[in-house]
Motif scaffolding. Structure first.
Motif, PDB file in Angstrom:
ATOM      1  N   LEU A 291     -11.339   5.887  -4.337  1.00  0.00           N
ATOM      2  CA  LEU A 291     -10.245   6.381  -5.183  1.00  0.00           C
ATOM      3  C   LEU A 291     -10.720   7.446  -6.181  1.00  0.00           C
ATOM      4  CD1 LEU A 291      -8.343   3.038  -5.787  1.00  0.00           C
ATOM      5  CD2 LEU A 291      -7.336   5.131  -4.866  1.00  0.00           C
ATOM      6  N   GLU A 292     -12.009   7.451  -6.474  1.00  0.00           N
ATOM      7  CA  GLU A 292     -12.524   8.502  -7.350  1.00  0.00           C
ATOM      8  C   GLU A 292     -12.349   9.872  -6.700  1.00  0.00           C
ATOM      9  OE1 GLU A 292     -16.543   7.512  -8.234  1.00  0.00           O
ATOM     10  OE2 GLU A 292     -16.006   5.770  -9.489  1.00  0.00           O
TER      11      GLU A 292
ATOM     12  N   ALA B 216      -3.244   4.624   0.877  1.00  0.00           N
ATOM     13  CA  ALA B 216      -3.995   3.650   1.680  1.00  0.00           C
ATOM     14  C   ALA B 216      -5.047   2.959   0.842  1.00  0.00           C
ATOM     15  CB  ALA B 216      -4.650   4.347   2.871  1.00  0.00           C
ATOM     16  N   PHE B 217      -5.767   3.735   0.028  1.00  0.00           N
ATOM     17  CA  PHE B 217      -6.794   3.143  -0.824  1.00  0.00           C
ATOM     18  C   PHE B 217      -6.173   2.232  -1.882  1.00  0.00           C
ATOM     19  CE2 PHE B 217      -9.667   7.082  -0.062  1.00  0.00           C
ATOM     20  CZ  PHE B 217     -10.026   6.581   1.176  1.00  0.00           C
ATOM     21  N   LEU B 218      -5.065   2.673  -2.462  1.00  0.00           N
ATOM     22  CA  LEU B 218      -4.389   1.869  -3.480  1.00  0.00           C
ATOM     23  C   LEU B 218      -3.914   0.534  -2.904  1.00  0.00           C
ATOM     24  CD1 LEU B 218      -2.349   4.756  -5.123  1.00  0.00           C
ATOM     25  CD2 LEU B 218      -4.118   3.394  -6.274  1.00  0.00           C
ATOM     26  N   TYR B 219      -3.406   0.577  -1.679  1.00  0.00           N
ATOM     27  CA  TYR B 219      -2.944  -0.642  -1.013  1.00  0.00           C
ATOM     28  C   TYR B 219      -4.108  -1.604  -0.777  1.00  0.00           C
ATOM     29  CZ  TYR B 219      -1.256  -3.612   2.822  1.00  0.00           C
ATOM     30  OH  TYR B 219      -0.933  -4.679   3.616  1.00  0.00           O
ATOM     31  N   GLU B 220      -5.244  -1.046  -0.306  1.00  0.00           N
ATOM     32  CA  GLU B 220      -6.415  -1.885  -0.061  1.00  0.00           C
ATOM     33  C   GLU B 220      -6.935  -2.492  -1.361  1.00  0.00           C
ATOM     34  OE1 GLU B 220      -9.022  -3.801   2.469  1.00  0.00           O
ATOM     35  OE2 GLU B 220      -7.277  -2.554   2.955  1.00  0.00           O
ATOM     36  N   LEU B 221      -6.907  -1.701  -2.430  1.00  0.00           N
ATOM     37  CA  LEU B 221      -7.317  -2.214  -3.735  1.00  0.00           C
ATOM     38  C   LEU B 221      -6.410  -3.364  -4.174  1.00  0.00           C
ATOM     39  CD1 LEU B 221      -9.035  -1.981  -6.322  1.00  0.00           C
ATOM     40  CD2 LEU B 221      -7.388  -0.276  -7.148  1.00  0.00           C
ATOM     41  N   GLY B 222      -5.120  -3.187  -4.000  1.00  0.00           N
ATOM     42  CA  GLY B 222      -4.162  -4.229  -4.377  1.00  0.00           C
ATOM     43  C   GLY B 222      -4.370  -5.526  -3.619  1.00  0.00           C
ATOM     44  N   LYS B 223      -4.699  -5.439  -2.334  1.00  0.00           N
ATOM     45  CA  LYS B 223      -4.931  -6.642  -1.524  1.00  0.00           C
ATOM     46  C   LYS B 223      -6.106  -7.455  -2.061  1.00  0.00           C
ATOM     47  CE  LYS B 223      -5.238  -4.908   2.646  1.00  0.00           C
ATOM     48  NZ  LYS B 223      -5.415  -4.947   4.116  1.00  0.00           N
ATOM     49  N   ASN B 224      -7.189  -6.762  -2.404  1.00  0.00           N
ATOM     50  CA  ASN B 224      -8.360  -7.473  -2.920  1.00  0.00           C
ATOM     51  C   ASN B 224      -8.089  -8.062  -4.304  1.00  0.00           C
ATOM     52  OD1 ASN B 224     -10.805  -7.125  -1.012  1.00  0.00           O
ATOM     53  ND2 ASN B 224      -9.887  -5.082  -1.058  1.00  0.00           N
ATOM     54  N   GLN B 225      -7.360  -7.337  -5.122  1.00  0.00           N
ATOM     55  CA  GLN B 225      -7.004  -7.871  -6.443  1.00  0.00           C
ATOM     56  C   GLN B 225      -6.094  -9.086  -6.315  1.00  0.00           C
ATOM     57  OE1 GLN B 225      -5.416  -4.149  -7.799  1.00  0.00           O
ATOM     58  NE2 GLN B 225      -7.218  -3.663  -9.051  1.00  0.00           N
ATOM     59  N   LEU B 226      -5.196  -9.055  -5.331  1.00  0.00           N
ATOM     60  CA  LEU B 226      -4.305 -10.197  -5.096  1.00  0.00           C
ATOM     61  C   LEU B 226      -5.097 -11.415  -4.646  1.00  0.00           C
ATOM     62  CD1 LEU B 226      -1.495 -11.446  -4.863  1.00  0.00           C
ATOM     63  CD2 LEU B 226      -1.282 -10.407  -2.601  1.00  0.00           C
ATOM     64  N   ASP B 227      -6.084 -11.201  -3.779  1.00  0.00           N
ATOM     65  CA  ASP B 227      -6.907 -12.320  -3.307  1.00  0.00           C
ATOM     66  C   ASP B 227      -7.694 -12.955  -4.450  1.00  0.00           C
ATOM     67  OD1 ASP B 227      -6.180 -12.311  -0.607  1.00  0.00           O
ATOM     68  OD2 ASP B 227      -7.577 -10.695  -0.141  1.00  0.00           O
TER      69      ASP B 227
END
Length: 445
Positions: free
Chosen positions: A64-65, A72-83
């Motif tokens: 994301l930097e 796509a990156f934001l979605y992947e980040l959200g999934k890990n934060q949700l887990d």
């Protein structure tokens, strides 16, 4: 070996590479060009796969930097934060992904997952409304959310919309009845339905809703009036017969009563509770008018798919309370045919045969059941006691002794075994065994 750059990753492409796909498919596919981004993204997926969500977040943040607006990156980040149950951060990430691309269903799904896990039903509603655009089946979720937030009017409106195009599931039917049974909702709903019938007398659903509403409020006379009105306006409607059954039976008209009953039983859209009530009313009528028991027999198979209630068994219990042993045995036989593993029905049935003193049939059935269920001690007891009554004492003793081994922590049954064995041994002049079982019986007492 497949190179990492060929690994399938997402169903959408990075915007910075100019390729944009609108297809609503699960993110699984993307070709990566920048080796550093590829390495970081691959690392994020690898760490996520082994549930190292913290490390996955570090890796995806490096991506994301370089691409801060990459959905796509934001979605992947959200999934890990949700887990990691970092719900606030995950919500921010999914919302940012939606801001970039609101046409991807999976970003909305991520947001719904957060609100579902945190039980934030109010926030869930607009998200599910959006998801319905991708999947109409999400309407059931929306109904549940309306119910959880006490928006019963919106839930009922949506249920009617769903019912107009397809059959409601049992859960949705339950919600509909629950709404209509609520007293606080009854008055405005009643007036609305009455007005709707006046304006559109050929719309069956309004009559149905009003019949159910009146029935739930125990206003059977009004429900019957609506049913008669429905029959007049729409003669082929099965729902008109819901109230007509009782009307015919009150007029001692079993022929038309049975016709109406079968109309109701044959309609898959009519709730099982209503069908059970109508069947019970006809059963009570048939007790006083035995010529209609054929209709009872023909009605029972309509409940074969009922997982909660074995109707034949309940009918058998009904007649047992009335001390009608013939009909009790008859309907327990039907109950056992439906569910051959219903131990309670089998025990009841054998007890009824004993009370009827039909010992030939008792020993035949009891021995058959003991072969199917060889550890069920009571079946040996019934067979043995039956043979004693038939004066086949040798056979009785043999079966009773075999069954005695299966009596476990049941003093009453054990006592009955010893009593029957004493009768067998006494008639066989087996003094030693008679004394043995007499002593055991004394020990129990």
């Amino acid at each position: 070996m497949i190179k990492r750059k060929h690994i399938i990753l997402f169903a959408f492409l990075f915007f910075s590479w100019g390729n944009f796909i609108h297809a609503q498919e699960n993110p699984d596919e993307i070709a990566l060009v920048d080796n550093k981004v590829e390495d970081d993204f691959y690392e994020a997926l690898k760490q996520r796969n082994i549930e190292n969500y913290d490390k996955a977040i570090v890796a995806i943040q490096k991506c994301l930097e370089k691409e801060p607006k990459n959905a796509a990156f934001l979605y992947e980040l959200g999934k890990n934060q949700l887990d990691l149950k970092n719900y606030v951060d995950a919500e921010i990430s999914f919302k940012k992904a939606i801001e970039v691309d609101a046409k991807q269903r999976w970003y909305w799904n991520g947001l719904y997952d957060i609100y579902y896990q945190t039980k934030d039903y109010q926030k869930s509603i607009p998200v599910v409304q959006k998801l319905i655009e991708f999947d109409p089946n999400m309407k059931e979720d929306l109904v549940s959310l309306y119910m959880n937030t006490n928006q019963h009017d919106k839930a009922l409106e949506l249920l009617k919309n769903m019912e107009a195009t397809s059959r409601l599931t049992s859960t949705m039917e339950y919600y509909k009845l629950k709404i209509q049974e609520a007293n606080g909702f009854a008055k405005p709903q009643k007036e609305t339905l009455e007005e709707a019938i006046k304006k559109n007398p050929k719309v069956e659903q309004n009559y149905i809703d009003l019949i159910v509403l009146y029935s739930s409020l125990n206003q059977e006379d009004k429900a019957f009036e609506i049913a008669k009105q429905l029959e007049k306006e729409i003669p082929n409607s099965d729902w008109a017969h819901v109230s007509l059954v009782k009307f015919h039976l009150n007029n001692n008209d079993g022929t038309n009563g049975s016709k109406s009953m079968f109309k109701v039983l044959g309609n898959d859209k009519i709730d099982l509770k209503i069908k059970h009530r109508i069947f019970n009313e006809f059963l009570i009528f048939a007790v006083k008018n035995p010529e209609y028991f054929t209709a009872i027999d023909n009605a029972i198979p309509y409940f074969d798919n009922d997982k909660q209630i074995n109707v034949a068994k309940e009918v058998a219990k009904f007649f047992w309370k009335k001390n009608d042993l013939d009909k009790t045995a008859y309907y327990f036989e039907k109950a056992i045919k439906k569910d051959a593993e219903d131990i309670e029905s089998i025990d009841y049935y054998l007890e009824v045969l004993t009370q009827k003193q039909d010992f030939q049939l008792l020993v035949k059935k009891a021995e058959g059941f003991s072969e199917l269920y060889p550890t069920q001690a009571s079946y040996y007891f019934y067979a043995g006691s039956g043979y004693n009554q038939l004066k086949n004492f040798k056979k009785a003793k043999e079966i009773l002794e075999n069954g005695l081994d299966f009596v476990v922590e049941n003093k009453t049954l054990e006592t009955n075994f010893y009593k029957q064995l004493i009768i067998s041994c006494e008639n066989l002049n087996d003094t030693a065994k008679k004394q043995l079982y007499s002593n055991k019986l004394k020990q129990i007492k």
